[in-house]
Scaffold this active site. Structure first.
Site, short mmCIF file in Angstrom:
data_model
loop_
_atom_site.label_atom_id
_atom_site.label_comp_id
_atom_site.label_asym_id
_atom_site.label_seq_id
_atom_site.Cartn_x
_atom_site.Cartn_y
_atom_site.Cartn_z
N CYS A 177 -23.92 8.73 12.64
CA CYS A 177 -24.62 8.48 13.88
C CYS A 177 -23.79 7.57 14.79
CB CYS A 177 -26.00 7.90 13.59
SG CYS A 177 -27.15 7.96 14.99
N ILE A 178 -24.31 6.42 15.21
CA ILE A 178 -23.61 5.51 16.13
C ILE A 178 -22.66 4.57 15.39
CG2 ILE A 178 -25.42 3.73 16.04
CD1 ILE A 178 -23.44 4.80 19.19
#
Length: 271
Positions: A177-178
């Protein structure tokens, strides 16, 4: 009908000869006959959390997927989180800050870890073969200041130490993800993915992150979240990344993509 004797009673009634035969037939002897006995040693993997909840901590579905795939891969897992205050607390029913509240990252992460968690300051490369960072806004708010400062962000001191130590030791690092922005900021020459570089009608709502990764000096590699092309492996730096919830897609695709990331991390441990 008469009740059957228990397996242990049957073994006892057959005498020493049967016990001796079983020891010879089953590697590890009688202990290995029981399913609860551990028969091999898997990779030792640290999982670093950033709170509890997508908007101000760890994305819970991602953390759960990581843990399920690590369990399936036979890994021994220990969870960690920094013992620091959260940037802020989000009311997840409204998506807005709860101004009067404050929470601790380690305490909140313990919810996901079912209480079995340690301060990130205790994480060492000597105790683990790999480390994995699930995503969620906590990676950009509590493990770093990326949510506020973008390419000029600072990374939590312990997070930076862990990334550098595992990289120096040649041990694999998984991020989804991030969280790949952490490696992009800390590790020179890193290659990571956060998915696509264009929003594509809302399918990739955080596509701008790819540009920030390039500004940090890292290489961004376009990848899908689906099982066909779900993870990027930077073999030189032993970084494995996957987009996960950077993409608006079905949960099972995200679960499978994280599984590919975990599988590659475990493969890189050589265990």
């Amino acid at each position: 009908p008469l009740p059957l004797p228990s397996p242990s009673a049957m073994l006892t009634s057959r005498g020493p000869a049967l016990c001796t035969a079983l020891r010879r037939a089953v590697p590890g002897g009688l202990a290995a006959f029981h399913s609860s006995a551990r028969r091999w040693r898997g990779a030792r993997v640290a999982v670093v959390l950033s709170g509890c909840g997508v908007y101000d901590g760890t994305e819970i579905h991602e953390a759960s997927a990581v843990l399920v795939h690590l369990s399936r891969g036979g890994a021994e897992v220990q969870m960690y989180a920094p013992d620091v205050p959260q940037m802020h607390v989000i009311d997840h029913t409204k998506g807005q800050p709860a101004e009067a509240e404050s929470r601790n990252v380690l305490v909140e992460s313990a919810r996901i870890a079912r209480g079995k968690i340690s301060s990130l300051a205790k994480l060492t490369t000597a105790d683990h073969d790999a480390v994995i960072f699930p995503g969620g806004f906590g990676a950009a708010k509590n493990l770093s200041t990326f949510a506020v400062d973008g390419k000029d962000c600072k990374v939590n001191r312990e997070v930076e130490r862990v990334l550098k130590d595992f990289h120096k030791a040649g041990k694999p690092i998984g991020l989804c993800c991030i969280s790949p922005v952490l490696a992009a900021k800390v590790l020179s020459g890193a290659e990571v993915t956060v998915g696509h570089e264009q929003e594509e009608g809302g399918k990739w709502p955080y596509a701008g992150t790819a540009g920030a990764i390039k500004e940090l000096g890292a290489k961004h590699c376009v990848k899908e979240v689906t099982i066909s092309f779900p993870a990027h492996v930077d073999t030189k730096n032993k970084l494995v990344t996957t987009p996960a919830f950077m993409c608006e897609t079905a949960l099972h695709h995200i679960f499978d993509g994280i599984g590919a990331m975990v599988k590659n991390v475990l493969k890189l441990t050589g265990k």
